[in-house]
Design a protein around this motif. Structure first.
Motif, short mmCIF file in Angstrom:
data_model
loop_
_atom_site.label_atom_id
_atom_site.label_comp_id
_atom_site.label_asym_id
_atom_site.label_seq_id
_atom_site.Cartn_x
_atom_site.Cartn_y
_atom_site.Cartn_z
N CYS A 258 0.85 -1.19 0.00
CA CYS A 258 0.00 0.00 0.00
C CYS A 258 0.88 1.24 0.00
CB CYS A 258 -0.90 0.03 1.23
SG CYS A 258 -2.04 -1.37 1.32
N GLY A 259 0.45 2.26 -0.72
CA GLY A 259 1.19 3.51 -0.74
C GLY A 259 0.34 4.65 -0.22
N VAL A 260 0.99 5.71 0.19
CA VAL A 260 0.35 6.95 0.62
C VAL A 260 -0.69 6.67 1.71
CG1 VAL A 260 -0.48 9.18 -0.25
CG2 VAL A 260 0.52 7.56 -1.84
N THR A 261 -0.30 5.94 2.72
CA THR A 261 -1.23 5.60 3.79
C THR A 261 -1.09 6.52 5.01
OG1 THR A 261 0.35 3.92 4.53
CG2 THR A 261 -1.49 3.18 3.16
N PHE A 262 -0.15 7.45 4.96
CA PHE A 262 0.01 8.43 6.03
C PHE A 262 -0.32 9.80 5.44
CE2 PHE A 262 2.32 4.80 7.43
CZ PHE A 262 2.25 4.81 8.82
N ALA A 263 -1.62 10.14 5.47
CA ALA A 263 -2.12 11.29 4.73
C ALA A 263 -1.55 12.62 5.24
CB ALA A 263 -3.65 11.33 4.81
N ASN A 264 -1.39 12.75 6.56
CA ASN A 264 -0.94 14.04 7.08
C ASN A 264 0.46 14.37 6.60
OD1 ASN A 264 -0.27 11.82 8.87
ND2 ASN A 264 0.65 13.35 10.23
N GLU B 280 -8.74 23.91 -4.27
CA GLU B 280 -8.81 25.36 -4.40
C GLU B 280 -7.44 26.00 -4.20
OE1 GLU B 280 -11.76 26.60 -1.62
OE2 GLU B 280 -13.43 25.71 -2.73
N GLU B 281 -6.60 25.38 -3.37
CA GLU B 281 -5.26 25.91 -3.14
C GLU B 281 -4.27 25.48 -4.22
OE1 GLU B 281 -3.87 27.92 -0.90
OE2 GLU B 281 -5.78 28.35 0.09
N GLY B 282 -4.74 24.67 -5.18
CA GLY B 282 -3.86 24.20 -6.23
C GLY B 282 -2.91 23.11 -5.78
N LEU B 283 -3.27 22.40 -4.73
CA LEU B 283 -2.38 21.40 -4.13
C LEU B 283 -2.79 19.97 -4.42
CD1 LEU B 283 -1.90 23.00 -0.59
CD2 LEU B 283 -0.31 23.04 -2.51
N TRP B 284 -3.87 19.77 -5.19
CA TRP B 284 -4.33 18.40 -5.37
C TRP B 284 -3.42 17.63 -6.32
CZ3 TRP B 284 -6.95 15.67 -2.32
CH2 TRP B 284 -7.46 14.44 -2.72
N SER B 285 -3.27 16.31 -6.06
CA SER B 285 -2.48 15.45 -6.93
C SER B 285 -3.04 14.04 -6.85
CB SER B 285 -1.01 15.44 -6.50
OG SER B 285 -0.83 14.64 -5.34
N GLN B 286 -2.61 13.17 -7.78
CA GLN B 286 -3.07 11.78 -7.76
C GLN B 286 -2.63 11.07 -6.50
OE1 GLN B 286 -1.35 10.05 -11.25
NE2 GLN B 286 0.65 10.99 -10.87
N TYR B 287 -1.51 11.48 -5.90
CA TYR B 287 -1.06 10.85 -4.67
C TYR B 287 -1.96 11.21 -3.49
CZ TYR B 287 3.08 9.63 -7.31
OH TYR B 287 3.92 9.10 -8.25
N LEU B 288 -2.43 12.45 -3.48
CA LEU B 288 -3.35 12.85 -2.42
C LEU B 288 -4.72 12.20 -2.60
CD1 LEU B 288 -2.38 16.58 -1.98
CD2 LEU B 288 -2.20 14.79 -0.27
N GLU B 289 -5.08 11.87 -3.84
CA GLU B 289 -6.35 11.18 -4.07
C GLU B 289 -6.37 9.83 -3.35
OE1 GLU B 289 -9.94 10.00 -4.95
OE2 GLU B 289 -9.25 11.96 -5.62
#
Length: 378
Positions: A94-100, A152-161
């Motif tokens: 699993c990847g990107v499991t530590f969201a903060n 809205e802050e322009g920070l979204w990415s596929q990893y954050l999804e």
């Protein structure tokens, strides 16, 4: 090889007299071979209703002390040595499991290394979602609200999804039987110039989705290759000797449970031949998805694993310490010693080489079956 004094452990050792692997446990600091015709595989034991009870009471042969066998070179097939503690299980991660921590890294990337700008972005977001980015529960209504704020802050990415969205990232880390164990060389693809270790807890899961134990893993990360495109994930993750698991599986019993895993604290130490030392940690308390959620997203009616699986749970660790040039951060050098440890699970130690320098993986499923048949175990 370091193991806790208490616990019921399950692993594999290469037996030169059999030209193949045996299943072992540890009793009074001795390595005991418990392989038999009824349960010739790690997979078979993990399918039992109570694997820990079976391993604790199984008859076996004392084949040497833990210290003696652990000090044998993994590349020397004339002497017994420890292998990765799994056989037919699929190796998933699993990847990107530590969201903060992922949100924080994206903020820093957006700020282009400017601490004041990062603080300004964090402050703007904080006014909308609170004073802290901690405790975001992936897939929750709050996470969805955070998602829209970050867009809205322009920070979204596929990893954050996959970090805070409803669906976890689950990928195939390595081929069955290809993982290396304690004291083995771990491999980097020669095309990579920016890479790092990833210290993770690895769950042992049966074909029915039951979690029966845990161990440690190094999900070797090629930051430059994956960074070029997420579609290069397979090339970045699955290479010769690029998956290290061990030292042994600790089976669940009254003293070691899933709650122990949820509270595990992993430590990382990288020691270079150049005298460089880097330390880090990963705290399972900060994971954004519960281990049971990650397992259920991996195995179920939608996807079966008849021989079970092992599942890397992801890491909080993100290396930022400069190694050579200020501002360029960390990357491996050949000969690095990587030690991943947790008090409940012991220490997984490996040496970094190129994948093309590590011993070729040649002992696959066909050879394992032939070896077991030759020994009258199947």
């Amino acid at each position: 090889m370091q193991l806790p004094k208490e616990g019921i452990f399950l692993g594999r050792v290469w037996r030169p007299e059999f030209e193949g692997p045996s299943i072992v446990t540890i009793r009074d600091n001795n390595v005991v071979d418990i392989t038999n015709k009824t349960y010739p595989l790690i997979r078979d034991i993990c399918e039992m209703d109570d694997p820990a009870h079976y391993v604790e009471h199984a008859e076996g042969e004392n084949i040497g002390t833990l210290e003696d066998i652990a000090q044998n070179r993994v590349s020397d097939f004339s002497r017994p040595h420890f292998l990765a503690p799994l056989d037919l299980q699929a190796v998933k991660a699993c990847g990107v499991t530590f969201a903060n921590s992922m949100v924080e890294r994206v903020i820093e990337e957006r700020a282009a290394g400017n601490a004041q700008e990062a603080n300004a972005i964090r402050e703007r977001i904080g006014k909308l979602i609170g004073n802290s980015l901690k405790d975001i529960q992936a897939g929750s209504q709050e996470a969805d609200r955070v998602k829209h704020i970050l867009i809205e802050e322009g920070l979204w990415s596929q990893y954050l999804e996959v970090g805070i969205g409803p669906d976890a990232e689950v990928f195939s880390k390595a081929q069955t039987l290809s993982s290396v164990g304690p004291n083995a060389d771990v491999g980097l693809h020669p095309a990579s110039n920016w890479n790092n270790p990833e210290p993770e807890v690895v769950l042992i899961v049966s074909s029915t989705g039951d979690i029966v134990g845990a161990t440690l893993g190094n999900d070797v990360n090629l930051r430059d290759i994956e960074g070029r495109s997420a579609l290069l994930l397979s090339k970045a993750k699955d290479n010769n000797a690029s998956c290290a698991i061990g030292p042994m599986i600790r089976l669940f019993d009254q003293s070691f449970t899933l709650d122990t895993v949820r509270n595990a604290e992993l430590e990382l130490k990288v020691t270079g031949e150049d005298g460089f030392v880097m330390t880090g940690y990963s705290s399972m308390k900060e994971i954004s998805r519960d281990p049971t959620d990650l397992v259920s997203q991996t195995i179920g009616r939608h996807h079966q694993y008849p021989d079970g699986l092992v599942l890397f749970l992801g890491t909080l660790f993100a290396p930022t310490q400069d190694r050579d040039t200020p501002g360029e951060g960390f990357t491996h050098k050949l000969g690095d010693i990587v030690e991943i440890s947790a008090p409940e699970l012991g220490c997984l130690k490996n040496t970094v080489r190129l994948s093309t320098q590590c011993p070729e993986w040649t002992f696959g499923t066909r050879q394992l079956m032939r070896n077991l048949a030759k020994r009258n175990l199947i």
